[in-house]
Structures are given as structure tokens and as C-alpha cells.
Design a protein around this motif. Structure first.
Motif, mmCIF file in Angstrom:
data_model
loop_
_atom_site.group_PDB
_atom_site.id
_atom_site.type_symbol
_atom_site.label_atom_id
_atom_site.label_comp_id
_atom_site.label_asym_id
_atom_site.label_seq_id
_atom_site.Cartn_x
_atom_site.Cartn_y
_atom_site.Cartn_z
ATOM 1 N N CYS A 64 43.660 43.136 50.331
ATOM 2 C CA CYS A 64 44.454 42.592 49.231
ATOM 3 C C CYS A 64 43.841 43.056 47.919
ATOM 4 O O CYS A 64 42.654 42.845 47.669
ATOM 5 C CB CYS A 64 44.486 41.070 49.289
ATOM 6 S SG CYS A 64 45.347 40.310 47.895
ATOM 7 N N SER A 65 44.669 43.686 47.083
ATOM 8 C CA SER A 65 44.190 44.243 45.817
ATOM 9 C C SER A 65 44.175 43.229 44.686
ATOM 10 O O SER A 65 43.850 43.573 43.550
ATOM 11 C CB SER A 65 45.067 45.435 45.408
ATOM 12 O OG SER A 65 46.410 45.011 45.202
ATOM 13 N N GLY A 66 44.526 41.975 44.974
ATOM 14 C CA GLY A 66 44.499 40.944 43.941
ATOM 15 C C GLY A 66 45.815 40.829 43.210
ATOM 16 O O GLY A 66 46.890 40.920 43.798
ATOM 17 N N GLY A 67 45.729 40.623 41.902
ATOM 18 C CA GLY A 67 46.932 40.517 41.084
ATOM 19 C C GLY A 67 47.553 41.885 40.836
ATOM 20 O O GLY A 67 46.892 42.921 40.967
ATOM 21 N N ASN A 68 48.814 41.874 40.462
ATOM 22 C CA ASN A 68 49.544 43.115 40.200
ATOM 23 C C ASN A 68 49.246 43.562 38.765
ATOM 24 O O ASN A 68 49.764 42.990 37.804
ATOM 25 C CB ASN A 68 51.039 42.881 40.407
ATOM 26 C CG ASN A 68 51.825 44.174 40.396
ATOM 27 O OD1 ASN A 68 51.609 45.040 39.557
ATOM 28 N ND2 ASN A 68 52.753 44.309 41.325
ATOM 29 N N PRO A 115 39.736 47.154 50.876
ATOM 30 C CA PRO A 115 39.354 46.455 49.653
ATOM 31 C C PRO A 115 39.948 45.054 49.551
ATOM 32 O O PRO A 115 41.121 44.830 49.854
ATOM 33 C CB PRO A 115 39.901 47.373 48.558
ATOM 34 C CG PRO A 115 39.903 48.738 49.180
ATOM 35 C CD PRO A 115 40.263 48.511 50.614
ATOM 36 N N ALA A 116 39.096 44.116 49.115
ATOM 37 C CA ALA A 116 39.494 42.746 48.798
ATOM 38 C C ALA A 116 39.010 42.509 47.371
ATOM 39 O O ALA A 116 37.843 42.159 47.145
ATOM 40 C CB ALA A 116 38.869 41.758 49.768
ATOM 41 N N ILE A 117 39.892 42.718 46.429
ATOM 42 C CA ILE A 117 39.504 42.835 45.026
ATOM 43 C C ILE A 117 40.122 41.697 44.219
ATOM 44 O O ILE A 117 41.311 41.391 44.363
ATOM 45 C CB ILE A 117 39.963 44.188 44.440
ATOM 46 C CG1 ILE A 117 39.441 45.347 45.308
ATOM 47 C CG2 ILE A 117 39.521 44.338 42.994
ATOM 48 C CD1 ILE A 117 37.928 45.416 45.413
ATOM 49 N N GLY A 118 39.331 41.091 43.325
ATOM 50 C CA GLY A 118 39.847 40.035 42.460
ATOM 51 C C GLY A 118 40.396 38.886 43.286
ATOM 52 O O GLY A 118 39.675 38.257 44.074
ATOM 53 N N ALA A 119 41.683 38.598 43.127
ATOM 54 C CA ALA A 119 42.297 37.529 43.917
ATOM 55 C C ALA A 119 42.250 37.837 45.401
ATOM 56 O O ALA A 119 42.320 36.924 46.232
ATOM 57 C CB ALA A 119 43.740 37.309 43.467
ATOM 58 N N GLY A 120 42.108 39.106 45.775
ATOM 59 C CA GLY A 120 41.944 39.457 47.184
ATOM 60 C C GLY A 120 40.607 38.997 47.728
ATOM 61 O O GLY A 120 40.509 38.549 48.877
ATOM 62 N N ASN A 121 39.562 39.094 46.913
ATOM 63 C CA ASN A 121 38.259 38.560 47.291
ATOM 64 C C ASN A 121 38.354 37.048 47.454
ATOM 65 O O ASN A 121 37.834 36.472 48.423
ATOM 66 C CB ASN A 121 37.225 38.913 46.220
ATOM 67 C CG ASN A 121 35.816 38.491 46.602
ATOM 68 O OD1 ASN A 121 35.198 39.105 47.463
ATOM 69 N ND2 ASN A 121 35.312 37.456 45.958
ATOM 70 N N ASP A 122 39.065 36.404 46.517
ATOM 71 C CA ASP A 122 39.223 34.954 46.596
ATOM 72 C C ASP A 122 40.050 34.564 47.813
ATOM 73 O O ASP A 122 39.779 33.543 48.452
ATOM 74 C CB ASP A 122 39.871 34.426 45.315
ATOM 75 C CG ASP A 122 38.978 34.627 44.100
ATOM 76 O OD1 ASP A 122 37.758 34.825 44.278
ATOM 77 O OD2 ASP A 122 39.502 34.589 42.974
ATOM 78 N N LEU A 123 41.050 35.365 48.147
ATOM 79 C CA LEU A 123 41.862 35.096 49.329
ATOM 80 C C LEU A 123 40.987 35.097 50.580
ATOM 81 O O LEU A 123 41.119 34.224 51.450
ATOM 82 C CB LEU A 123 42.973 36.138 49.460
ATOM 83 C CG LEU A 123 43.942 35.949 50.626
ATOM 84 C CD1 LEU A 123 44.805 34.719 50.423
ATOM 85 C CD2 LEU A 123 44.820 37.190 50.802
#
Length: 268
Positions: A64-68, A115-123
Motif C-alpha cells: 500500500c502506497s499510502g495516500g494518493n 512497499p508499505a509507505i505512509g498510510a500503508g505503513n500504518d495499515l
């Protein structure tokens, strides 16, 4: 907007496999359909005692790349309007995802394939357990685009990696590879990409071998303990223990122990 389901669901016996299904945006968490999908799927899974564990992964090359970021640039969706409007849009938008996870009673494993970036890391941090491919990358990267963790990351991340490391990740926005994520306790396993789903499903199978209602009560105790005092945690434990001792699955587990056989749990 894509017409395909934002989250795919597949059953593997007692395990529900959920796949974020927006590979064209690297599974960016954007849009009402995504928020509704988490809420609807989790409500459905909560009601289905035949589901004993969940695995969450991402389609394509990213978890998840996080926010758009394109929507940030164009001030669209959650990112448009006055500060007060953005507050309301976050509450009515992406913040529904951590609330849905908090209401989920079924154990959930993140199989972080990329990658788990930004909100993806939080997810990933919203999940109970994280397993990473060697291709996974993690970043609490909100500062890199001039914003704060708006989806609960400041609450989630310290509970996973501790206050100091969470602060380092949030203040620098640095990207960590899978081995570093393992070293700091952000993930519990790192495996080759081709072994990721097998490892996640194997762990889910070990979890799913246990009584489904007791698994859900145990998860609720772990969630409540995040903010409870010891006395409150003991009260919660006593409440669920009283219920557990009167389940058919408890009686079956005890009988199987003495009969030296594998128990057959039914969720009753």
C-alpha cells in the motif's frame, strides 16, 4: 474510478484472504469505495465464526502506497477545501479504516509484499501480525510530503516499535528495508517473495486451529490492554474467562487433552 472491487476476498478454509485491489495506484487508500469495503468486509467477517484468521496483502508490486499524492497535488477528495473541511473529510474518510480495524475481532496478519509507505505503513500496523517479503519497504513518510500522520499512525506505530523508534521514523520519514523492519520488531518474519503467502497462510492455519470465539475474545483483551490499567485488564480477562469456561469448545479442548487427540472446535 475503477469498477473492480477495491478489496478482493477469497476463502481458504477457515482463513479469509483479503487483497487490496488497486495496483494501478499501488493500492493507495483513497475513495469512498475503499472505506466502505473495509467496514463492510470486517462487519461480515465478525459475524462469521467459520472465519478464524485473516490475511491481508496487496495486488501488484506494492502492499500500500499510502495516500494518493496526485489527489494531494490537485486538492481533491479528502485533501480539498479549508482546514476545517479537511478535518471533516479525514474523519469521514480514511480515519474510518483504523476504526474498522479496531472493531475487527478476527486475528489479522499483514502479508507485506512490497512497499508499505505512509498510510500503508500504518495499515500494516493496524494488523495484529506482520510478515514481510524481502521486497517490502516501510516508511512513516508523511513529513516528506509536508503533512502529519492523519490516519492514526502516531498512536499505532509507537505501540508496535516503541516510542523512540516511532519518533525516529516519523521525524525523518526514512525508508526501512525488510531486514531493518525485522530488527526493530515492525515485522515478525521476513521471507522470500515467492514464500510470502505460504508463510502467512501457514501462520494463519496455526491460529485457525484454535477455538474461533476464544480467539476473538483474546484479541479483544489485547486491544483493550493498550489503554487499560492492570485492574481494568484483569476485570476484562475475568469477564471473558467466565464466558470461555462455559463454551463447548473449552469442554472439547479439555476432553481432547486427556484423550490425547486433536480437538474439533465448532465455535460454540
Amino acid at each position: 474510478m475503477s469498477t473492480t472491487a477495491p478489496i478482493l476476498q477469497e476463502r481458504r478454509g477457515a482463513i479469509a484472504l483479503l487483497t487490496l485491489n488497486r495496483p494501478e495506484t499501488r493500492n493507495a487508500l483513497s475513495g469512498e469505495d475503499f472505506f466502505q469495503a473495509f467496514e463492510a468486509l470486517f462487519a461480515q467477517l465478525n459475524e462469521d465464526l467459520s472465519v478464524r484468521a485473516i490475511v491481508l496483502t496487496g495486488a501488484g508490486s506494492a502492499f500500500c502506497s499510502g495516500g494518493n499524492v496526485a489527489e494531494m497535488r490537485d486538492r481533491q477528495g479528502m485533501f480539498g477545501g479549508s482546514p476545517a473541511q479537511i478535518v471533516a473529510q479525514y474523519r469521514a474518510g480514511i480515519q474510518r479504516i483504523p476504526r474498522a480495524f479496531q472493531a475487527l475481532h478476527v486475528p489479522i496478519i499483514a502479508a507485506v509484499n512490497g512497499p508499505a509507505i505512509g498510510a500503508g505503513n500504518d495499515l500494516a500496523c493496524m494488523c495484529d501480525i506482520r510478515i514481510a517479503s524481502t521486497q517490502a519497504r516501510f516508511a512513516e513518510s508523511f513529513v516528506k510530503v509536508g503533512i502529519v500522520p492523519g490516519d492514526g499512525g502516531a498512536w499505532l506505530l509507537p505501540r508496535v516499535v516503541g516510542a523512540s523508534k516511532a519518533a525516529e521514523m516519523a521525524f525523518t520519514g526514512d525508508t526501512l528495508d525488510a531486514d531493518e523492519a525485522l530488527r526493530i520488531g515492525l515485522v515478525s518474519q521476513v521471507v522470500a517473495p515467492e514464500a510470502l503467502m505460504d508463510a502467512a497462510l501457514a501462520l494463519a492455519t496455526r491460529i485457525a486451529a484454535n477455538p474461533p470465539q476464544v480467539l476473538r475474545w483474546t484479541k479483544q483483551l489485547l486491544q483493550q490492554a493498550r489503554s487499560a490499567t492492570l485492574d481494568e485488564a484483569l476485570d476484562h480477562a475475568g469477564h471473558f474467562q467466565g464466558l470461555a469456561h462455559h463454551t463447548a469448545d473449552h469442554a472439547e479442548a479439555v476432553a481432547a487433552f486427556f484423550e490425547k487427540r486433536r480437538p474439533a472446535f465448532t465455535g460454540r
